[in-house]
Scaffold this motif. Structure first.
Motif, PDB file in Angstrom:
ATOM      1  N   PRO A 179       0.835  -1.207   0.000  1.00  0.00           N
ATOM      2  CA  PRO A 179       0.000   0.000   0.000  1.00  0.00           C
ATOM      3  C   PRO A 179       0.864   1.249   0.000  1.00  0.00           C
ATOM      4  CG  PRO A 179       0.115  -0.887   2.202  1.00  0.00           C
ATOM      5  CD  PRO A 179       0.861  -1.867   1.339  1.00  0.00           C
ATOM      6  N   TYR A 180       0.222   2.416  -0.158  1.00  0.00           N
ATOM      7  CA  TYR A 180       0.985   3.654  -0.123  1.00  0.00           C
ATOM      8  C   TYR A 180       0.118   4.805   0.379  1.00  0.00           C
ATOM      9  CZ  TYR A 180      -1.235   4.627  -4.685  1.00  0.00           C
ATOM     10  OH  TYR A 180      -2.152   4.826  -5.706  1.00  0.00           O
ATOM     11  N   TRP A 181       0.794   5.736   1.035  1.00  0.00           N
ATOM     12  CA  TRP A 181       0.171   7.000   1.404  1.00  0.00           C
ATOM     13  C   TRP A 181       0.088   7.890   0.171  1.00  0.00           C
ATOM     14  CZ3 TRP A 181      -1.943   6.868   6.013  1.00  0.00           C
ATOM     15  CH2 TRP A 181      -1.360   6.132   7.049  1.00  0.00           C
ATOM     16  N   CYS A 182      -0.969   8.681   0.084  1.00  0.00           N
ATOM     17  CA  CYS A 182      -1.153   9.585  -1.048  1.00  0.00           C
ATOM     18  C   CYS A 182      -1.473  10.972  -0.494  1.00  0.00           C
ATOM     19  CB  CYS A 182      -2.279   9.084  -1.952  1.00  0.00           C
ATOM     20  SG  CYS A 182      -2.525  10.076  -3.435  1.00  0.00           S
ATOM     21  N   LEU A 183      -0.608  11.933  -0.785  1.00  0.00           N
ATOM     22  CA  LEU A 183      -0.686  13.249  -0.159  1.00  0.00           C
ATOM     23  C   LEU A 183      -0.862  14.365  -1.178  1.00  0.00           C
ATOM     24  CD1 LEU A 183      -0.225  15.101   2.420  1.00  0.00           C
ATOM     25  CD2 LEU A 183       2.165  15.227   1.637  1.00  0.00           C
ATOM     26  N   LEU A 223      -4.645  13.557   3.008  1.00  0.00           N
ATOM     27  CA  LEU A 223      -3.808  12.362   3.078  1.00  0.00           C
ATOM     28  C   LEU A 223      -4.698  11.123   3.044  1.00  0.00           C
ATOM     29  CD1 LEU A 223      -0.934  11.153   3.524  1.00  0.00           C
ATOM     30  CD2 LEU A 223      -1.438  11.214   5.977  1.00  0.00           C
ATOM     31  N   ALA A 224      -4.386  10.228   2.121  1.00  0.00           N
ATOM     32  CA  ALA A 224      -5.129   8.970   2.002  1.00  0.00           C
ATOM     33  C   ALA A 224      -4.168   7.800   2.128  1.00  0.00           C
ATOM     34  CB  ALA A 224      -5.849   8.901   0.656  1.00  0.00           C
ATOM     35  N   LEU A 225      -4.718   6.675   2.541  1.00  0.00           N
ATOM     36  CA  LEU A 225      -4.008   5.406   2.457  1.00  0.00           C
ATOM     37  C   LEU A 225      -4.679   4.585   1.369  1.00  0.00           C
ATOM     38  CD1 LEU A 225      -1.856   3.432   3.524  1.00  0.00           C
ATOM     39  CD2 LEU A 225      -3.571   2.578   5.139  1.00  0.00           C
ATOM     40  N   ILE A 226      -3.890   4.177   0.390  1.00  0.00           N
ATOM     41  CA  ILE A 226      -4.417   3.422  -0.749  1.00  0.00           C
ATOM     42  C   ILE A 226      -3.852   2.014  -0.702  1.00  0.00           C
ATOM     43  CG2 ILE A 226      -4.450   3.258  -3.268  1.00  0.00           C
ATOM     44  CD1 ILE A 226      -4.374   6.320  -3.334  1.00  0.00           C
ATOM     45  N   GLU A 227      -4.758   1.053  -0.792  1.00  0.00           N
ATOM     46  CA  GLU A 227      -4.398  -0.353  -0.723  1.00  0.00           C
ATOM     47  C   GLU A 227      -5.107  -1.091  -1.848  1.00  0.00           C
ATOM     48  OE1 GLU A 227      -3.463  -3.397   2.924  1.00  0.00           O
ATOM     49  OE2 GLU A 227      -5.051  -1.927   3.166  1.00  0.00           O
TER      50      GLU A 227
END
Length: 255
Positions: free
Chosen positions: A73-77, A97-101
């Protein structure tokens, strides 16, 4: 126990601290009429380092400097969503800020500092300043308050903006009111809070949309593309709406 949600909150805390001490608004132009400020870069650089230290197993995608670390997963800012508003002293801007999985936004947190509001998903619910929020229950299109995305810039903007104008004209003839707030983070946070009934955007950059989409969906809104197909990070556009008017808006935009 330290969790991903704790990491997200710590990152937003840090972003707000940077905003509070920042006065550097030097512009770096990315394309025609599209720029970032020194504060955008400062927030992204510091949060990239912080989240790498707190969650080394999670990658990071920032609007200004791209992807680093694991791919999923990755953080998206978006360090400042609504940079033009921010640079002009207008209040509609935020840190998103989102967490995308697995290509799905699974967590979102948005701070709107000028409004003294912080939004976050937590334990399957959406919150504003620790108060649970839900999307509106508006039932008829002629009562709908719609936020529309900003106009395009760059070398192909003329054709894109003609499409935007056509959509706005169609909405103006049928919905209650239209607003252009200049910040997708603000649009989607206020959709989640029930203040806005729908958000119509002709673009779909993950840093602009992912955190707000996680919030809106958790709050009960329906998020698709304009044609009603399921939302994906790589799709062309976004329609997010209160559940009782979403299908009517799909038909309206398609017209």
């Amino acid at each position: 126990m330290f969790t991903r949600e704790h990491a997200s909150t710590a990152a937003i805390d840090q972003a707000l601290e940077i905003l509070g001490r920042s006065r550097a608004l030097e512009r770096t132009y990315k394309s025609d009429r599209d720029y970032a400020t020194a504060t955008d870069f400062a927030i992204e650089d510091e949060l990239r380092t912080l989240l790498r230290d707190l969650t080394p197993d999670i990658g990071f995608l920032g609007e200004e400097r791209g992807h680093s670390g694991p791919p999923d997963p990755y953080w998206c800012l978006d360090p400042i969503d609504g940079t033009t508003n921010f640079s002009r002293g207008l209040p509609n801007f935020g840190v998103a800020l989102a967490l995308i999985e697995a290509d799905t936004p699974v967590h979102g947190e948005i701070a709107l500092p000028a409004h003294r509001e912080r939004y976050a998903t937590r334990d399957g619910r959406a919150y504003c300043n620790d108060r649970s929020i839900r999307a509106s229950q508006t039932e008829t299109v002629d009562e709908v308050l719609v936020a529309v995305g900003d106009f395009a810039t760059g070398p192909t903007s003329s054709n894109k903006n003609r499409q935007r104008l056509a959509t706005i004209a169609n909405l103006a003839d049928n919905v209650g009111r239209i607003r252009m707030l200049g910040s997708a983070a603000t649009d989607l946070a206020w959709l989640a809070a029930g203040r806005i009934d729908a958000v119509v955007v002709h673009s779909n950059k993950p840093w602009d949309m992912a955190a707000g989409i996680a919030l809106a969906q958790t709050a009960g809104a329906i998020v698709t593309h304009h044609d009603g197909s399921p939302y994906t990070l790589t799709g062309p556009d976004v329609l997010a709406a209160a559940p009782r008017v979403h299908s009517a808006l799909v038909a309206l935009i398609g017209a």
